[in-house]
Design a protein around this motif. Sequence first.
Motif, short mmCIF file in Angstrom:
data_model
loop_
_atom_site.label_atom_id
_atom_site.label_comp_id
_atom_site.label_asym_id
_atom_site.label_seq_id
_atom_site.Cartn_x
_atom_site.Cartn_y
_atom_site.Cartn_z
N VAL A 91 1.01 -1.88 -0.28
CA VAL A 91 0.26 0.12 -0.21
C VAL A 91 1.07 1.33 0.13
CG1 VAL A 91 -1.54 1.19 1.34
CG2 VAL A 91 -1.87 -0.94 1.32
N TRP A 92 0.59 2.24 -0.55
CA TRP A 92 1.33 3.85 -0.94
C TRP A 92 0.23 4.49 -0.80
CZ3 TRP A 92 1.90 -0.25 -4.20
CH2 TRP A 92 3.43 -0.91 -4.27
N GLY A 93 -0.22 5.36 0.28
CA GLY A 93 -1.03 6.05 0.60
C GLY A 93 -1.95 4.90 -0.03
N ASP A 94 -2.97 6.47 -0.81
CA ASP A 94 -4.94 5.71 -1.36
C ASP A 94 -4.83 4.17 -2.61
OD1 ASP A 94 -5.58 7.44 0.72
OD2 ASP A 94 -6.16 8.92 -0.57
N ALA A 95 -3.54 4.14 -2.66
CA ALA A 95 -3.33 3.08 -3.90
C ALA A 95 -2.57 1.39 -3.35
CB ALA A 95 -2.53 3.40 -4.49
N GLY A 96 -3.07 0.25 -3.94
CA GLY A 96 -3.04 -0.72 -3.59
C GLY A 96 -2.47 -1.94 -3.99
N LEU A 120 -5.69 -1.62 -6.67
CA LEU A 120 -6.69 -1.44 -5.64
C LEU A 120 -6.65 0.76 -5.47
CD1 LEU A 120 -5.63 -3.89 -4.20
CD2 LEU A 120 -8.07 -3.86 -3.35
N ARG A 121 -7.42 1.01 -5.27
CA ARG A 121 -8.08 2.64 -4.70
C ARG A 121 -8.55 3.13 -4.32
NH1 ARG A 121 -10.13 6.83 -8.39
NH2 ARG A 121 -10.08 8.40 -7.54
N ARG A 122 -8.08 3.80 -2.73
CA ARG A 122 -9.12 3.77 -1.81
C ARG A 122 -9.84 5.15 -1.76
NH1 ARG A 122 -6.52 3.97 3.78
NH2 ARG A 122 -4.65 4.96 2.38
N VAL A 123 -11.22 4.44 -1.70
CA VAL A 123 -12.08 6.80 -2.37
C VAL A 123 -12.95 5.86 -0.63
CG1 VAL A 123 -14.01 6.86 -3.72
CG2 VAL A 123 -12.26 5.45 -4.91
N ASP A 124 -13.20 7.49 -0.50
CA ASP A 124 -13.92 7.75 0.78
C ASP A 124 -13.60 6.81 1.66
OD1 ASP A 124 -15.17 10.30 -0.22
OD2 ASP A 124 -16.51 8.85 -1.86
N GLY A 125 -12.49 5.90 2.32
CA GLY A 125 -11.69 5.21 3.37
C GLY A 125 -12.05 3.76 2.66
N ALA A 126 -12.82 3.74 2.16
CA ALA A 126 -13.32 2.25 1.55
C ALA A 126 -12.26 1.76 0.15
CB ALA A 126 -14.49 1.99 0.88
#
Length: 139
Positions: A91-96, A120-126
């Motif tokens: 995981v790097w910030g909002d990318a995994g 994966l991308r984190r959007v609004d915590g998910a």
Amino acid sequence: MNTGAIDSATDTGTDAAAIAAGIDDMYDAFLMADRARFDRHLHAEVTTWETHLPGPLRTRSELDAYRDGRDDSGTRPALDRLAAEDKRIDVWGDAGVARYVLVAEPPGEPAQHSRVTDVLRRVDGAWFIVHHHSELLAR
């Protein structure tokens, strides 16, 4: 094999565990034929590249059209087990990115193994899968 293990190269702890849990939930949802639950893990613009698919599917609506046709024709895979093994998640910030071996066991047949990479991308915590690439391995 180290079933379900997470080997994270970075100190991502909670995020890597959340991604791993999401992947496990997604495949459990497939086994339960719970498409809505499965789809909660996919971004609307997910690209899906798999060995058995008719070319890359570039959005979730393209994936939905493929699945609708498959399901309507009665060719949805029946499986006794579907599990992600030997997970490695970074995981790097909002990318995994998650890499793992997907084991699919059809009833009365040998298990099939695929090499999978999910971005994966984190959007609004998910966490949502934005790119899924799966290649069937010869065994």
